[in-house]
Enzyme design. Structure first.
Site, PDB file in Angstrom:
ATOM      1  N   LYS A 294       0.850  -1.194   0.000  1.00 43.56           N
ATOM      2  CA  LYS A 294       0.000   0.000   0.000  1.00 43.56           C
ATOM      3  C   LYS A 294       0.885   1.243   0.000  1.00 43.56           C
ATOM      4  O   LYS A 294       1.898   1.302   0.715  1.00 43.56           O
ATOM      5  CB  LYS A 294      -0.912  -0.022   1.231  1.00 43.56           C
ATOM      6  CG  LYS A 294      -1.970   1.078   1.249  1.00 43.56           C
ATOM      7  CD  LYS A 294      -2.882   0.947   2.475  1.00 43.56           C
ATOM      8  CE  LYS A 294      -3.933   2.041   2.514  1.00 43.56           C
ATOM      9  NZ  LYS A 294      -4.789   1.953   3.735  1.00 43.56           N
TER      10      LYS A 294
ATOM     11  N   SER B 254      -9.711   2.490   2.854  1.00 43.93           N
ATOM     12  CA  SER B 254      -8.843   3.176   1.917  1.00 43.93           C
ATOM     13  C   SER B 254      -7.950   2.220   1.120  1.00 43.93           C
ATOM     14  O   SER B 254      -7.454   2.577   0.058  1.00 43.93           O
ATOM     15  CB  SER B 254      -7.967   4.176   2.664  1.00 43.93           C
ATOM     16  OG  SER B 254      -7.097   3.492   3.560  1.00 43.93           O
TER      17      SER B 254
ATOM     18  N   SER C  72      -9.706   0.103   7.050  1.00 44.93           N
ATOM     19  CA  SER C  72      -9.166   0.117   5.681  1.00 44.93           C
ATOM     20  C   SER C  72      -8.504  -1.169   5.206  1.00 44.93           C
ATOM     21  O   SER C  72      -8.157  -1.288   4.035  1.00 44.93           O
ATOM     22  CB  SER C  72      -8.178   1.268   5.521  1.00 44.93           C
ATOM     23  OG  SER C  72      -8.887   2.472   5.464  1.00 44.93           O
TER      24      SER C  72
HETATM   25  N1  GLN Z   1     -12.893   4.583   6.042  1.00 43.40           N
HETATM   26  C1  GLN Z   1     -12.306   5.072   7.255  1.00 43.40           C
HETATM   27  C2  GLN Z   1     -11.938   6.519   7.080  1.00 43.40           C
HETATM   28  O1  GLN Z   1     -12.267   7.065   6.114  1.00 43.40           O
HETATM   29  C3  GLN Z   1     -11.128   4.226   7.625  1.00 43.40           C
HETATM   30  C4  GLN Z   1      -9.886   4.624   6.972  1.00 43.40           C
HETATM   31  C5  GLN Z   1      -8.701   3.793   7.374  1.00 43.40           C
HETATM   32  O2  GLN Z   1      -8.830   2.775   8.051  1.00 43.40           O
HETATM   33  N2  GLN Z   1      -7.536   4.257   6.980  1.00 43.40           N
HETATM   34  O3  GLN Z   1     -11.323   7.107   7.912  1.00 43.40           O
END
Ligand code: GLN
Length: 506
Positions: free
Chosen positions: A79, A154, A178
């Protein structure tokens, strides 16, 4: 697609160590697969120019009789939130376009040392803010099950890469879901380890009290193998736990026998409203619980009354910490600089941050700065931290009664690109079941539970365990996985239609 891309990492590793296949062949097969499908999927922001050289080096070392680790020669997608010396690291943002790090993230360094072959950097929502990868500054990733749908976020790039057989293994990061939510919508496996269980050194920080790095794979055993490589204490990360972790691969192997299900107490949260969940998601969840029950597990209703306030608390704590973490992108130290002829330093900073950050990042910086400002701190940030403590107490109470807690990994299956992008609140609600684990620091796993009846798209089941009990998640996850894969007559991903029959290129 060749058989080499179809293999689990564990099976590929066996072939590599038996000398049946070389790392160069395995790596080339994945590079070919990327070339064939990534124009559609867009899982990668950057494909490594060095992968074949690295693979050749592993092959040489193997031939010379070097003692290589169990995953040596297996390709790995990374990532883009994790910094790498040999590929740009952008965290999905324009403000870091082309940025080259002077050092490797610890998880990357450990992966290299273990002989894994970095294939490239995967797409993500900008600075890991989002649930769909639509907030990436470089365009969205598409779900290999249906290219008109989101792959989650994400870390949608890592999940899609693994689901599309572009990589057998990937690294992700999970601040509020994410790793687990992308796993849910792509039919893959994702683990958020115990907070501090895996080093975050070199993970571009989103919210430091919530961030965790973890594996994204197609099987529970593969996740365990990768976790064994990346986990453990790191003196570079002051929040890293000095804990004696067991082998997670061994836990997964042990779990696959199914013994762990006998007498296992599985907590189901009374207060989680059925109404917020797509019918097919709830059905799949119940069917998975019934399968566990048939093997001797006991389903126990537990109360976690503050669980549902997790999203509200998270969207104060996260922006507060993110606004502070992102202050370093000031046009001086990193990345983009927009010159303002005759302007002041402040003008340059303002123009740079305006040009370099996307809408969602700006929204959260404003929210976080506001929540932390004098006079509001107690009302917002302070209150959110109190809710966090209540959620931690809910978990402590629950784990005095049950071994694991189970929830659906997310409320719906993969939605269409564009469907939620203009409605931040709807986007935030994707993480209603994943966020509490980050707030409490406990580990969570998402594994595929089946396909939703109404749309034929993947659904994930999440298990949560007490802090330090990551191995329990591998045992339970592997037990349910082997039950379900048997009942399906093979892995779920073999049925991903956007990739053609048997996962071949369309
Ligand atoms: N979807 C969540 C957010 O927008 C989680 C993001 C993440 O785990 N990096 O913050």
């Amino acid at each position: 697609m060749t058989d080499l891309t179809k293999l689990s990492a564990a099976a590929l590793a066996d072939k590599l160590s038996a000398g049946e296949v070389s790392s160069v062949e395995a790596t080339q097969a994945h590079l070919d697969r990327i070339a064939a499908v990534d124009a559609d999927v867009h899982a990668f922001l950057h494909v490594s120019e060095h992968a074949l050289d690295v693979a050749a080096d592993i092959d040489r070392r193997r031939a010379a009789g070097d003692d290589l680790g169990p995953l040596a020669g297996v390709p790995l997608a990374i990532k883009d939130v994790l910094v790498t010396t040999d590929m740009p690291s952008t965290s999905g943002s324009k403000i870091l376009e082309g940025y080259m790090s002077p050092y490797d993230a610890t998880v990357v360094a450990r992966s290299r040392a273990a002989g894994l072959v970095p294939l490239g950097k995967t797409n993500m929502d900008e600075f890991a803010m989002g649930s769909s990868t639509e907030h990436s500054a470089y365009g969205p990733t598409r779900n290999p099950w249906d290219l008109s749908r989101i792959p989650g976020g994400s870390g949608g790039g890592s999940a899609a890469a693994v689901a599309a057989f572009e990589a057998p293994l990937a690294l992700g990061s999970d601040t509020g879901g994410s790793i687990r939510q992308p796993a849910h919508v792509t039919g893959t496996v994702g683990i958020k380890p115990t907070y501090g269980g895996v080093s975050r050194y070199g993970a571009i920080a989103l919210a430091s009290s919530l961030d965790q790095v973890g594996p994204v794979t197609r099987t529970v055993l593969d996740a365990g193998l990768l976790h064994d490589v990346i986990g453990g204490h790191d003196p570079h990360d002051s929040t890293s736990l000095a804990h004696d972790w067991p082998s997670f691969a061994a836990a997964a192997r042990e779990g696959a026998t199914g013994e762990v299900l006998k007498g296992l107490k599985v907590g189901v949260i009374r207060e989680l409203p059925d109404s917020g969940f797509q019918a097919g998601v709830s059905e799949s969840f119940r069917a998975a619980l019934a399968a566990m029950e048939s093997q001797g597990a006991e389903i126990v209703e537990i109360s976690a009354p503050h669980f549902e306030y997790g999203v509200a608390a998270y969207y104060l704590i996260l922006p507060a910490e993110a606004s502070s973490n992102l202050a370093k992108f000031d046009s001086v130290r990193f990345g983009l600089r927009v010159d303002v002829p005759g302007g002041t330093v402040e003008d340059v900073m303002a123009k740079t941050r305006d040009a370099g950050f996307g809408e969602e990042v700006k929204r959260r910086i404003i929210l976080g700065t506001y929540a932390l400002s004098a006079g509001y701190y107690d009302a917002y940030y302070g209150s959110a931290q109190k809710v966090r403590t209540l959620i931690q107490q809910d978990f402590a109470d629950a784990f005095s009664k049950v071994d694991v807690i189970a929830t659906p990994s997310a409320p719906t299956t993969a939605f269409k690109l564009g469907e939620k992008i203009d409605d931040p609140l709807q986007m935030y609600l994707n993480d209603v079941t994943t966020i509490p684990a980050n707030l409490a620091g406990v580990p969570g796993i998402s594994i595929p539970s089946g396909l939703a009846s109404e749309d034929g798209l993947p659904v994930g089941i999440q298990f949560l365990a007490p802090a330090h009990e990551d191995a329990r998640l591998y045992r339970v996850g592997a037990a349910l996985e082997s039950l379900l894969v048997d009942s399906w007559g093979g892995p779920l991903l073999d049925r991903a239609p956007a990739l053609g029959a048997n996962g071949g290129a369309r």
